[in-house]
Design a protein around this motif. Structure first.
Motif, PDB file in Angstrom:
ATOM      1  N   LYS A   1       6.846   5.868 -11.402  1.00 47.01           N
ATOM      2  CA  LYS A   1       6.269   4.926 -11.125  1.00 47.01           C
ATOM      3  C   LYS A   1       6.469   4.029  -9.839  1.00 47.01           C
ATOM      4  O   LYS A   1       5.548   3.735  -9.141  1.00 47.01           O
ATOM      5  CB  LYS A   1       6.182   3.827 -12.224  1.00 47.01           C
ATOM      6  N   LEU A   2       7.844   3.927  -9.699  1.00 51.49           N
ATOM      7  CA  LEU A   2       8.235   3.363  -8.571  1.00 51.49           C
ATOM      8  C   LEU A   2       7.948   4.263  -7.188  1.00 51.49           C
ATOM      9  O   LEU A   2       7.811   3.728  -6.279  1.00 51.49           O
ATOM     10  CB  LEU A   2       9.995   3.320  -8.578  1.00 51.49           C
ATOM     11  N   ALA A   3       7.939   5.703  -7.439  1.00 45.10           N
ATOM     12  CA  ALA A   3       7.488   6.376  -6.412  1.00 45.10           C
ATOM     13  C   ALA A   3       6.169   6.041  -5.890  1.00 45.10           C
ATOM     14  O   ALA A   3       5.751   6.037  -4.723  1.00 45.10           O
ATOM     15  CB  ALA A   3       7.566   7.950  -6.847  1.00 45.10           C
ATOM     16  N   LEU A   4       5.181   5.732  -6.958  1.00 44.43           N
ATOM     17  CA  LEU A   4       3.772   5.449  -6.523  1.00 44.43           C
ATOM     18  C   LEU A   4       3.714   4.067  -6.085  1.00 44.43           C
ATOM     19  O   LEU A   4       3.141   3.752  -4.874  1.00 44.43           O
ATOM     20  CB  LEU A   4       3.015   5.422  -7.948  1.00 44.43           C
ATOM     21  N   LEU A   5       4.345   3.098  -6.564  1.00 43.48           N
ATOM     22  CA  LEU A   5       4.397   1.624  -5.922  1.00 43.48           C
ATOM     23  C   LEU A   5       4.967   1.730  -4.611  1.00 43.48           C
ATOM     24  O   LEU A   5       4.369   1.046  -3.798  1.00 43.48           O
ATOM     25  CB  LEU A   5       5.303   0.875  -7.014  1.00 43.48           C
ATOM     26  N   PHE A   6       6.069   2.386  -4.355  1.00 38.00           N
ATOM     27  CA  PHE A   6       6.756   2.276  -2.909  1.00 38.00           C
ATOM     28  C   PHE A   6       6.117   3.034  -1.868  1.00 38.00           C
ATOM     29  O   PHE A   6       6.512   3.213  -0.977  1.00 38.00           O
ATOM     30  CB  PHE A   6       8.156   2.596  -2.979  1.00 38.00           C
ATOM     31  N   ASP A   7       5.036   3.902  -2.376  1.00 40.15           N
ATOM     32  CA  ASP A   7       4.085   4.764  -1.654  1.00 40.15           C
ATOM     33  C   ASP A   7       3.013   4.179  -1.161  1.00 40.15           C
ATOM     34  O   ASP A   7       2.021   4.783  -1.009  1.00 40.15           O
ATOM     35  CB  ASP A   7       3.979   6.015  -1.886  1.00 40.15           C
ATOM     36  N   SER A   8       3.087   2.702  -1.370  1.00 39.64           N
ATOM     37  CA  SER A   8       1.541   2.243  -1.036  1.00 39.64           C
ATOM     38  C   SER A   8       1.707   0.684  -0.120  1.00 39.64           C
ATOM     39  O   SER A   8       2.072  -0.294  -0.508  1.00 39.64           O
ATOM     40  CB  SER A   8       1.351   1.576  -2.525  1.00 39.64           C
ATOM     41  N   PRO A   9       1.803   1.006   1.074  1.00 39.92           N
ATOM     42  CA  PRO A   9       2.181  -0.132   1.901  1.00 39.92           C
ATOM     43  C   PRO A   9       1.162  -1.136   2.036  1.00 39.92           C
ATOM     44  O   PRO A   9       1.442  -1.929   2.469  1.00 39.92           O
ATOM     45  CB  PRO A   9       1.746   0.894   3.572  1.00 39.92           C
ATOM     46  N   ASN A  10      -0.039  -0.958   1.261  1.00 39.91           N
ATOM     47  CA  ASN A  10      -1.181  -1.878   1.065  1.00 39.91           C
ATOM     48  C   ASN A  10      -1.053  -2.766   0.107  1.00 39.91           C
ATOM     49  O   ASN A  10      -1.858  -3.575  -0.361  1.00 39.91           O
ATOM     50  CB  ASN A  10      -2.538  -1.285   1.521  1.00 39.91           C
ATOM     51  N   ILE A  11       0.151  -2.439  -0.997  1.00 34.59           N
ATOM     52  CA  ILE A  11       0.104  -2.959  -2.189  1.00 34.59           C
ATOM     53  C   ILE A  11       0.433  -4.546  -2.156  1.00 34.59           C
ATOM     54  O   ILE A  11       0.922  -5.143  -1.170  1.00 34.59           O
ATOM     55  CB  ILE A  11       1.355  -2.666  -2.857  1.00 34.59           C
ATOM     56  N   ARG A  12      -0.031  -5.278  -2.617  1.00 29.88           N
ATOM     57  CA  ARG A  12      -0.067  -6.658  -2.696  1.00 29.88           C
ATOM     58  C   ARG A  12       1.576  -7.172  -3.473  1.00 29.88           C
ATOM     59  O   ARG A  12       1.660  -6.821  -4.460  1.00 29.88           O
ATOM     60  CB  ARG A  12      -1.016  -7.417  -3.404  1.00 29.88           C
ATOM     61  N   TRP A  13       1.966  -8.038  -2.858  1.00 30.70           N
ATOM     62  CA  TRP A  13       3.483  -8.751  -3.651  1.00 30.70           C
ATOM     63  C   TRP A  13       3.094  -9.083  -4.868  1.00 30.70           C
ATOM     64  O   TRP A  13       3.856  -8.763  -5.997  1.00 30.70           O
ATOM     65  CB  TRP A  13       3.651  -9.974  -2.672  1.00 30.70           C
ATOM     66  N   ASP A  14       1.870  -9.782  -5.235  1.00 29.37           N
ATOM     67  CA  ASP A  14       1.653 -10.267  -6.675  1.00 29.37           C
ATOM     68  C   ASP A  14       1.475  -9.033  -7.535  1.00 29.37           C
ATOM     69  O   ASP A  14       1.947  -9.003  -8.726  1.00 29.37           O
ATOM     70  CB  ASP A  14       0.680 -11.125  -6.819  1.00 29.37           C
ATOM     71  N   ASN A  15       0.944  -8.073  -7.244  1.00 31.00           N
ATOM     72  CA  ASN A  15       0.787  -6.810  -7.874  1.00 31.00           C
ATOM     73  C   ASN A  15       1.965  -6.044  -8.230  1.00 31.00           C
ATOM     74  O   ASN A  15       2.196  -5.622  -9.335  1.00 31.00           O
ATOM     75  CB  ASN A  15      -0.472  -6.134  -7.238  1.00 31.00           C
ATOM     76  N   LEU A  16       2.683  -5.956  -7.025  1.00 31.03           N
ATOM     77  CA  LEU A  16       3.947  -5.244  -7.255  1.00 31.03           C
ATOM     78  C   LEU A  16       4.992  -5.915  -8.268  1.00 31.03           C
ATOM     79  O   LEU A  16       5.634  -5.418  -9.099  1.00 31.03           O
ATOM     80  CB  LEU A  16       4.727  -5.263  -5.916  1.00 31.03           C
ATOM     81  N   LYS A  17       4.967  -7.349  -8.248  1.00 28.89           N
ATOM     82  CA  LYS A  17       5.909  -8.176  -9.047  1.00 28.89           C
ATOM     83  C   LYS A  17       5.437  -7.735 -10.517  1.00 28.89           C
ATOM     84  O   LYS A  17       6.217  -8.045 -11.531  1.00 28.89           O
ATOM     85  CB  LYS A  17       5.919  -9.540  -8.568  1.00 28.89           C
ATOM     86  N   ARG A  18       4.175  -7.855 -10.617  1.00 30.17           N
ATOM     87  CA  ARG A  18       3.589  -7.974 -12.199  1.00 30.17           C
ATOM     88  C   ARG A  18       4.019  -6.510 -12.536  1.00 30.17           C
ATOM     89  O   ARG A  18       4.572  -6.496 -13.979  1.00 30.17           O
ATOM     90  CB  ARG A  18       2.319  -7.964 -12.057  1.00 30.17           C
ATOM     91  N   GLN A  19       3.915  -5.575 -11.893  1.00 28.48           N
ATOM     92  CA  GLN A  19       4.230  -4.202 -12.310  1.00 28.48           C
ATOM     93  C   GLN A  19       5.808  -3.864 -12.612  1.00 28.48           C
ATOM     94  O   GLN A  19       6.177  -3.338 -13.668  1.00 28.48           O
ATOM     95  CB  GLN A  19       3.668  -3.114 -11.407  1.00 28.48           C
TER      96      GLN A  19
END
Length: 616
Positions: free
Chosen positions: A557-575
């Motif tokens: 899951k971390l590989a997917l999250l950290f391969d998303s340059p456009n991810i929102r900070w709130d979304n990243l924190k939630r996951q």
């Protein structure tokens, strides 16, 4: 019938072997094979025979469905078919896919290291939250149950119990690192290959790199060489034998000349086991004289792996009674997981109570823990520890690609050739870094650890201790972690060079310092598996009422999250906070039938406590 005790001497198991026959195999479910079964049904039966098979595809589907219907046993092979198809796919197809519209190749999500891009975008948002006091470290864990060490396992007793006369002496020899000495799990190298490996060491083969990489690579099995002290204690108790303090042979592989007493408190080890197993520092002179004062003359028993207690009673005990002393080498994997509860209790006693570090290690480690507590005043003296596996050999063995470009590729090729001599250049070998990353096998970088912890809710005032070897390009890769958590410490910053001087050149003693500081942290973070975290997690469960207080991240899951340059900070924190919650739930996990009590001490070593009722 003559009892086992009368024939073979006193043992902890008695005659408890059972000769119950194996249960008969389940009868196979048989179905009719009538060739007209599918076509002879009435019109109201909906028989498949009435369907017109227009083309080859329909005929193929029909045949498959018919075979499954008639022989449900075919379903047993479904996993094999799936794995074969996946291997065929990975070996023949690339990971690149064509993006719609552009016609250009793009990598699948999670297959590329884009963590620096994510960090550069999100850092202003992290920085805006700096100095915001968070109480997460004060109440991060919510254990559902309370476990305590069982009273009947290793409880200190006054005086010395009268024990039956010993059946003889057991001598074992130990190879391996700090945690390999304590544990007895699957050997990384076959026994027949040990001599070959030592010859390779003499020729300059970098065996340390192999072991370092494999410890991180394999997370579910504790790969190791050599003996398990805890299993040796259990075997000595089973056979009512006297255990001779193990002889360490660390220098041949680990370049560490430490003896048992340099790492562990020898006197305390003997004292803690006094009412359960006889332990002596060396073989008595009268016994040694029988073998011409040469331990090599004592018979060495080569036992099969995962031997049962009954096997020891039938094969080892008679030799022990006959000879008075035996050697067992090698000793890794030589005792089954499933043993009687009293013998399992000896494993618990040896592992969690009898084996404590030597006084020089304990004294310096205690100072280091105190300093971490003082540095963590803003969080009630609580701190985070991280086992970081980002050494050069670890990165090289993983075959993962980071952001170093051609220079990184050249350095990794050199490291792999130096340590593994052509292993990665064999003909027909296909290495797919993208697939490795997507599968969560890449070592986490210090930056990724920092972003993960910050996203979970730990503020920049949190004290973090990093247990690690020589980090690959430390100046470059450690800088972001220090930026996210300025209160970052290692054993080199926490202890002075004068304090560390006696430990230099002794990898096991240095590992013991890291181990102790991590043991007493409020949160422990494991990033790549290996013996160190697996044993530490079990010890933390034993110390903290059954909860490991450990963050074991989902690296896929971390590989997917950290391969998303456009991810929102709130979304990243939630996951990431969901991931922390999952670690909290798994913290009190019980041992499964195939599990090890060294990682899962409940319920073999710990007893469940009744909930305390509040009275008003």
């Amino acid at each position: 019938m003559t009892s086992t005790t009368s024939m073979h001497g006193f043992s902890r198991l008695g005659n408890g072997s059972s000769n119950s026959p194996s249960p008969p195999g389940s009868p196979r479910l048989r179905h009719g094979r009538s060739k007209t079964a599918g076509t002879s049904r009435g019109a109201g039966g909906g028989g498949v025979g009435e369907a017109k098979l227009q083309n080859f595809a329909e005929r193929l589907v029909y045949l498959v469905i018919s075979a499954v219907y008639r022989r449900r046993g075919v379903l047993l092979f479904a996993p094999l078919f799936y794995i074969s198809a996946m291997l065929l796919y990975m070996g023949t197809l690339g990971l690149d896919v064509v993006s719609k519209g552009s016609g250009k190749l793009s990598a699948p999500p999670g297959s590329v290291y884009r963590s620096p891009l994510v960090f550069n975008k999100l850092w202003p948002l992290m920085e805006a939250e700096n100095n915001q006091i968070s109480d997460l470290l004060l109440n991060v864990w919510n254990p559902r149950q309370v476990w305590k060490p069982c009273d009947n396992q290793g409880t200190p007793q006054t005086g010395i119990m009268e024990r039956p006369k010993t059946n003889g002496f057991i001598i074992i020899e130990a190879n391996g690192g700090l945690n390999q000495q304590r544990l007895s799990e699957k050997a990384m190298v076959s026994e027949k290959g040990i001599g070959r490996d030592l010859r390779l060491r003499e020729k300059g083969f970098d065996f340390d790199a192999v072991i370092t990489a494999w410890q991180g690579r394999v997370s579910t099995l504790k790969q190791c060489l050599g003996l398990g002290i805890c299993d040796a204690v259990a075997v000595a108790g089973l056979l009512n034998a006297t255990l001779v303090i193990p002889i360490f042979h660390l220098n041949s592989v680990w370049r560490d000349s430490s003896k048992f007493g340099d790492i562990f408190d020898e006197e305390f080890f003997i004292y803690a086991l006094r009412n359960h197993v006889n332990v002596v520092r060396k073989l008595p002179e009268d016994i040694l004289q029988i073998f011409d004062n040469n331990i090599s003359n004592i018979v060495n028993l080569r036992l099969k792996g995962w031997s049962s207690p009954t096997y020891y009673l039938q094969k080892v005990l008679p030799k022990l009674l006959e000879m008075g002393a035996v050697r067992i080498a090698p000793f890794s994997n030589r005792l089954a997981h499933a043993v009687p509860s009293n013998i399992q209790g000896l494993r618990c006693l040896a592992n969690f109570r009898a084996l404590r570090f030597s006084e020089p290690i304990r004294m310096l480690a205690a100072k280091m823990v105190d300093r971490m507590v003082m540095n963590s005043s803003s969080s009630g003296g609580k701190y985070i520890s991280v086992h970081l596996r980002f050494e050069e050999d670890m990165v090289a063995f993983s075959c993962c690609i980071y952001d170093g470009g051609e220079e990184e590729q050249r350095e990794m090729d050199i490291a792999r050739e130096r340590s593994w001599r052509g292993k990665f250049r064999r003909r027909g070998r296909i290495i797919r870094p993208g697939a490795i990353r997507m599968d969560g096998k890449c070592p986490l970088t210090p930056l990724e650890v920092g972003m993960m912890l910050r996203g979970m809710g730990f503020d920049n005032r949190t004290s973090v201790y990093v247990a690690a070897g020589n980090i690959y390009k430390a100046d470059k890769y450690m800088a972001p972690l220090k930026q996210i958590f300025p209160r970052l410490e290692t054993k080199e910053t926490l202890a002075s060079s004068e304090e560390l001087a006696p430990f230099k050149g002794h990898s096991s003693r240095l590992a013991a310092l890291d181990y102790t500081v991590c043991l007493h942290s409020e949160v422990f973070v494991t990033t790549q598996g290996g013996n160190f975290p697996h044993f530490l997690i079990g010890h933390r469960r034993y110390l903290y009422e059954g909860h490991s207080k450990t963050v074991n991240p989902d690296k896929r899951k971390l590989a997917l999250l950290f391969d998303s340059p456009n991810i929102r900070w709130d979304n990243l924190k939630r996951q990431l906070r969901d991931m922390l919650h999952h670690s909290d739930v798994k913290g009190s996990e019980l041992k499964k039938s195939s599990g090890s009590l060294f990682t899962y001490p409940m319920p073999d070593c710990m007893c469940k406590q009744a909930p305390v009722k509040n009275e008003y």
